[in-house]
Design an enzyme around this catalytic site. Sequence first.
Site, PDB file in Angstrom:
ATOM      1  N   CYS B  52      15.780  -7.213  -9.053  1.00 40.26           N
ATOM      2  CA  CYS B  52      14.401  -7.175  -8.395  1.00 40.26           C
ATOM      3  C   CYS B  52      15.097  -6.784  -6.768  1.00 40.26           C
ATOM      4  O   CYS B  52      15.988  -7.267  -6.220  1.00 40.26           O
ATOM      5  CB  CYS B  52      14.055  -8.599  -8.115  1.00 40.26           C
ATOM      6  SG  CYS B  52      12.896  -8.729  -6.437  1.00 40.26           S
ATOM      7  N   HIS B 115      11.593 -15.632  -6.276  1.00 39.94           N
ATOM      8  CA  HIS B 115      10.869 -14.432  -7.012  1.00 39.94           C
ATOM      9  C   HIS B 115       9.748 -14.933  -7.761  1.00 39.94           C
ATOM     10  O   HIS B 115       9.011 -14.223  -8.087  1.00 39.94           O
ATOM     11  CB  HIS B 115      12.108 -13.983  -8.016  1.00 39.94           C
ATOM     12  CG  HIS B 115      11.587 -12.652  -8.801  1.00 39.94           C
ATOM     13  ND1 HIS B 115      11.611 -11.400  -8.092  1.00 39.94           N
ATOM     14  CD2 HIS B 115      11.079 -12.497  -9.946  1.00 39.94           C
ATOM     15  CE1 HIS B 115      11.287 -10.500  -9.100  1.00 39.94           C
ATOM     16  NE2 HIS B 115      10.739 -11.145 -10.191  1.00 39.94           N
ATOM     17  N   ASN B 155      -0.785  -6.288  -1.404  1.00 43.76           N
ATOM     18  CA  ASN B 155      -1.110  -5.788  -2.958  1.00 43.76           C
ATOM     19  C   ASN B 155      -0.751  -7.063  -3.976  1.00 43.76           C
ATOM     20  O   ASN B 155       0.526  -6.988  -3.986  1.00 43.76           O
ATOM     21  CB  ASN B 155      -1.070  -4.626  -3.356  1.00 43.76           C
ATOM     22  CG  ASN B 155      -1.710  -3.455  -2.290  1.00 43.76           C
ATOM     23  OD1 ASN B 155      -2.765  -3.609  -2.159  1.00 43.76           O
ATOM     24  ND2 ASN B 155      -0.983  -2.349  -2.113  1.00 43.76           N
ATOM     25  N   HIS B 166       7.741  -9.749  -6.893  1.00 39.68           N
ATOM     26  CA  HIS B 166       8.375 -10.664  -5.862  1.00 39.68           C
ATOM     27  C   HIS B 166       7.351 -10.897  -4.770  1.00 39.68           C
ATOM     28  O   HIS B 166       6.909  -9.705  -4.353  1.00 39.68           O
ATOM     29  CB  HIS B 166       9.612 -10.148  -5.591  1.00 39.68           C
ATOM     30  CG  HIS B 166      10.443 -11.083  -4.724  1.00 39.68           C
ATOM     31  ND1 HIS B 166      11.596 -11.541  -4.927  1.00 39.68           N
ATOM     32  CD2 HIS B 166      10.271 -11.744  -3.601  1.00 39.68           C
ATOM     33  CE1 HIS B 166      11.954 -12.440  -4.151  1.00 39.68           C
ATOM     34  NE2 HIS B 166      11.174 -12.473  -3.224  1.00 39.68           N
ATOM     35  N   HIS B 283      -8.102  -7.277   9.723  1.00 36.18           N
ATOM     36  CA  HIS B 283      -8.486  -6.279  10.405  1.00 36.18           C
ATOM     37  C   HIS B 283      -8.439  -6.799  11.873  1.00 36.18           C
ATOM     38  O   HIS B 283      -9.009  -7.909  12.153  1.00 36.18           O
ATOM     39  CB  HIS B 283      -9.998  -6.045  10.153  1.00 36.18           C
ATOM     40  CG  HIS B 283     -10.049  -5.054   8.740  1.00 36.18           C
ATOM     41  ND1 HIS B 283     -11.238  -4.783   8.312  1.00 36.18           N
ATOM     42  CD2 HIS B 283      -9.269  -4.048   8.480  1.00 36.18           C
ATOM     43  CE1 HIS B 283     -11.047  -3.711   7.477  1.00 36.18           C
ATOM     44  NE2 HIS B 283      -9.754  -3.439   7.629  1.00 36.18           N
TER      45      HIS B 283
HETATM   46  O1  LIG Z   1       3.707   0.328  -1.375  1.00 32.77           O
HETATM   47  P1  LIG Z   1       3.658   0.215  -2.891  1.00 32.77           P
HETATM   48  O2  LIG Z   1       3.549  -1.187  -3.099  1.00 32.77           O
HETATM   49  O3  LIG Z   1       4.843   0.985  -3.709  1.00 32.77           O
HETATM   50  O4  LIG Z   1       2.274   0.843  -3.287  1.00 32.77           O
HETATM   51  C1  LIG Z   1       1.171   0.291  -3.537  1.00 32.77           C
HETATM   52  O5  LIG Z   1       0.536   0.148  -2.330  1.00 32.77           O
HETATM   53  C2  LIG Z   1       0.191   1.344  -1.433  1.00 32.77           C
HETATM   54  C3  LIG Z   1      -0.529   0.986  -0.163  1.00 32.77           C
HETATM   55  O6  LIG Z   1      -1.633   0.294  -0.472  1.00 32.77           O
HETATM   56  C4  LIG Z   1      -0.660   2.245  -2.341  1.00 32.77           C
HETATM   57  O7  LIG Z   1      -0.492   3.459  -1.526  1.00 32.77           O
HETATM   58  C5  LIG Z   1       0.069   2.530  -3.538  1.00 32.77           C
HETATM   59  O8  LIG Z   1      -0.692   3.501  -4.533  1.00 32.77           O
HETATM   60  C6  LIG Z   1       0.422   1.168  -4.460  1.00 32.77           C
HETATM   61  O9  LIG Z   1       0.844   1.460  -5.546  1.00 32.77           O
END
Ligand SMILES: O=P(O)(O)O[C@H]1O[C@H](CO)[C@@H](O)[C@H](O)[C@H]1O
Lengths: 348, 348
Positions: B52, B115, B155, B166, B283
Site C-alpha cells: 500500500c 490500513h 471517496n 487505506h 462546502h
Molecule cells: O484521485 P484518485 O483517488 O486517484 O481518483 C478518484 O478521485 C478523483 C477525484 O474525485 C476522480 O477524478 C477519479 O476519477 C477517482 O478515481
Amino acid sequence: QQTFEINSDPHTRLNILTGERVLVSPHRSKRPWQGQVEDDNQEQRPSYDPKCYLCPTNERADGDVNPDYKESFVFVNDFSALLKDTPTADINEDELFIAESEKGICKVIAFSPRHDLTLPEMSVPAIKAVVDVWQKEFAALAEHEWIKYIQIFENKGAIMGCSNPHPHGQIWSQNHVPVELQKESKNQKTYFDNHGVTMLSAYVQAELRKNERIIEENDSFVALVPFWASWPYETMIVSKRPVQNILAFTDQEKEQLASILKLLTTRYDNLFNTSFPYSAGMHQAPVNSGDFPEWHWHMHFYPPLLRSATVKKFMVGYEMLANPQRDITPEFAAQQLRNCSTTHYKNV
Amino acid sequence: QQTFEINSDPHTRLNILTGERVLVSPHRSKRPWQGQVEDDNQEQRPSYDPKCYLCPTNERADGDVNPDYKESFVFVNDFSALLKDTPTADINEDELFIAESEKGICKVIAFSPRHDLTLPEMSVPAIKAVVDVWQKEFAALAEHEWIKYIQIFENKGAIMGCSNPHPHGQIWSQNHVPVELQKESKNQKTYFDNHGVTMLSAYVQAELRKNERIIEENDSFVALVPFWASWPYETMIVSKRPVQNILAFTDQEKEQLASILKLLTTRYDNLFNTSFPYSAGMHQAPVNSGDFPEWHWHMHFYPPLLRSATVKKFMVGYEMLANPQRDITPEFAAQQLRNCSTTHYKNV
Ligand SMILES: O=P(O)(O)O[C@H]1O[C@H](CO)[C@@H](O)[C@H](O)[C@H]1O
Ligand SMILES: O=P(O)(O)O[C@H]1O[C@H](CO)[C@@H](O)[C@H](O)[C@H]1O
C-alpha cells in the site's frame, strides 16, 4: 514562464450548451489504476431468451404478453417513474421546502426482436425502423397538450444501469422541462438572439473547418467529440439543418441518422473490442410551449469507459462536489475514435 | 381527482442550494432488479499492507518514503489533477471555443496509519485529529493569495472510484470557484439578502422543528437527509453556527464534528452491514475573495447504494440527460438511518 499548452496543461473548457465548465487534466492519464475493474461484458447471448421480458411472445411483469413483433415494439413502462394521473400540487414552505407534482408517460422501445443484437450490429434499415418509431412516438406524445418535454434515450450495458441486455431504449415525457434542458434552452437562446443563427450551426461549421474532433459526417449529420466533453469518449451527433425536433426529419435524413448511428456505435465497440456501454439521448425543443427557433436537435453519447473495456472514469468526489473533470483531452479521444475501423470487430 | 400524496405520488423537489430540482418517484422502488450487482466489499484487510502506498514506511510512486506516522499523514498528490505552475491562458474563439488555464494544489490525507480502518471504526479522538489536519491544511492553502477555493473530500469504496482502501481523503484547491460552488454561492446570497440570516440556519431550524429527516444532533451540528436529496441515502452535516469555513471551528466544535462523523458513518455501515461507500466533502466559502456572510459551512454525503450492499442507484440516461431522479423518498431514507444502531456491526 513557459507558454500554455492545451494538450498537456490543466485547464477548464466551457460547455456552451449548459454554461458549465469541465476541468481537463491531460497529464493525469498516466496515473496507475488499482481501483475497481468492471465486468468486460463479453457474454454471448442467445437470439431468443425465454426469461427476457422484452423478447417476442414472452410475458411481462404486469401479465401482458408481447406480440410476435418483427421490427421494434413499444409499450408503456411497467414501472414508470412518471404517471399520467398524478394529482396537481404546488408546495412552497418559507422558500425552504419547495415541491411540485410531476406527471408524465414513460415508454420502452425494444429495438429488435433479436435478444443478442445491439445498434451497431443491426442493419441500417433496421436502425432506420427504430428512428421511424422514435419519430412516431414523439408525435403521439406531443399530442397531449400537457406534455412539455419528451426525452428519448438509451442506457446500454449493465454498467449504465441497464437492467436487461435486450436492445432497447426509453422515452420519458412530462409536464415540465427538466433541468439540463432548461440550461441548454437558455444558452441556445442567448446565442441565437445575439447572432441570428443557432449556436450549434455555427459550432458545427467551425468544427468542420478545424476537422480535429469530427468522427463521422454525411450530408445531414455530423458526429464529433465536443470541445467541452466531460466523459472520456463523449460524443454528439448534430443535424446539419437547424431543426427543433425529430419531427422535422425527412425520410432521407432518417436514413442518414440511422447510418451515422451505426458507424459511430461500431467505432465505439471497436475502441476496446467490447460492447461499448453508454447512456445516449436526444435533446430537442420543449413541445406545446411555442416556437423555439434557437433550438437545434442533437444527440449526446455519455460513455463511462476510460482506459479499457474494464476500467471506467469515476465521476465522484471532486466531480460531484465541485466540477466535472476529465483525464484525456477531447482531441485525443477523437483521434482514437477516428483510428477505429467501421467494420464491427465481431465481423472481422 | 384524488389529493396529492408526497409519500407516494411522483413530484419534483427544489434543491435550494443548487437551484436545481430532483424528480422523486416513490412508487418505483418496487420494480424488480436484474441489473448489475456490485461486489459487497466484505474483504478483511490487514492492519499493514506492504504494497500500500499510503501505509507508514512504504515507498510511493515518485520514490518518496512515507514516515512512520502515528495519526494522519499529508502529502501532495503524486498524480495531481491541478498543478502550481501552469502558465496562464484565456481562450475565447467566437464564443464557441472557450477555455482557461487552471492551477491548483492537490493533497492526499491518510486518516490513520492503520490500513484496515475506516472513519466509523476509528475513535472520536482519532477522527478529531483528522478534523485538526483539515483545519490546518485549509489554513495553509488559503495562505496562497491566488487560491480561491479549497475542496476537502473523501471517496470511500472501490465503487466510488477509490483506488486504495487505506482510509484517506483529498484536498483539491484551485484559482477559480468550481461550478457546484458557484450555484450554492448564488442561492445562499439571494436568501441572505432577502432574509438577513443564512439559508441553512433557517433550514436547520425548520428541520429540527419537524424532526422528520434528522439523523443526529449535538450542540454544534445536525446530520439530516435533505428534503431535496438526490442519492438514495444522501445526507448533510450542517453546523448550527453560521460559519463560512472550517477555520471558525473551536476545539469543542471540532470534537463534536468528529463525534457526529463517527455516528453518521456508523449508521451508514449498519444500514446494509457493509463498509458503506460514499463520496463526501465540505462546502465552504471561497477564500481570498472577500467576505461571504451568506455562506454556511456544510458537508455532503453522496452514497450510491439503494437496495442492499450490492445494488446501487444508477444516475444514468434520464438523469444525465434530463434530471436527477430518486426512487425512495428522503423521509423513508431518514427513517431507515434513524432505525440503525450507532454501535458498529463489526463490534456486535
Ligand atoms: O484521485 P484518485 O483517488 O486517484 O481518483 C478518484 O478521485 C478523483 C477525484 O474525485 C476522480 O477524478 C477519479 O476519477 C477517482 O478515481
Ligand atoms: O428504467 P430502467 O432501465 O429500469 O432503469 C435505468 O434507467 C433509469 C432512467 O435513466 C434510471 O433511473 C435507473 O436508475 C436505471 O437503472
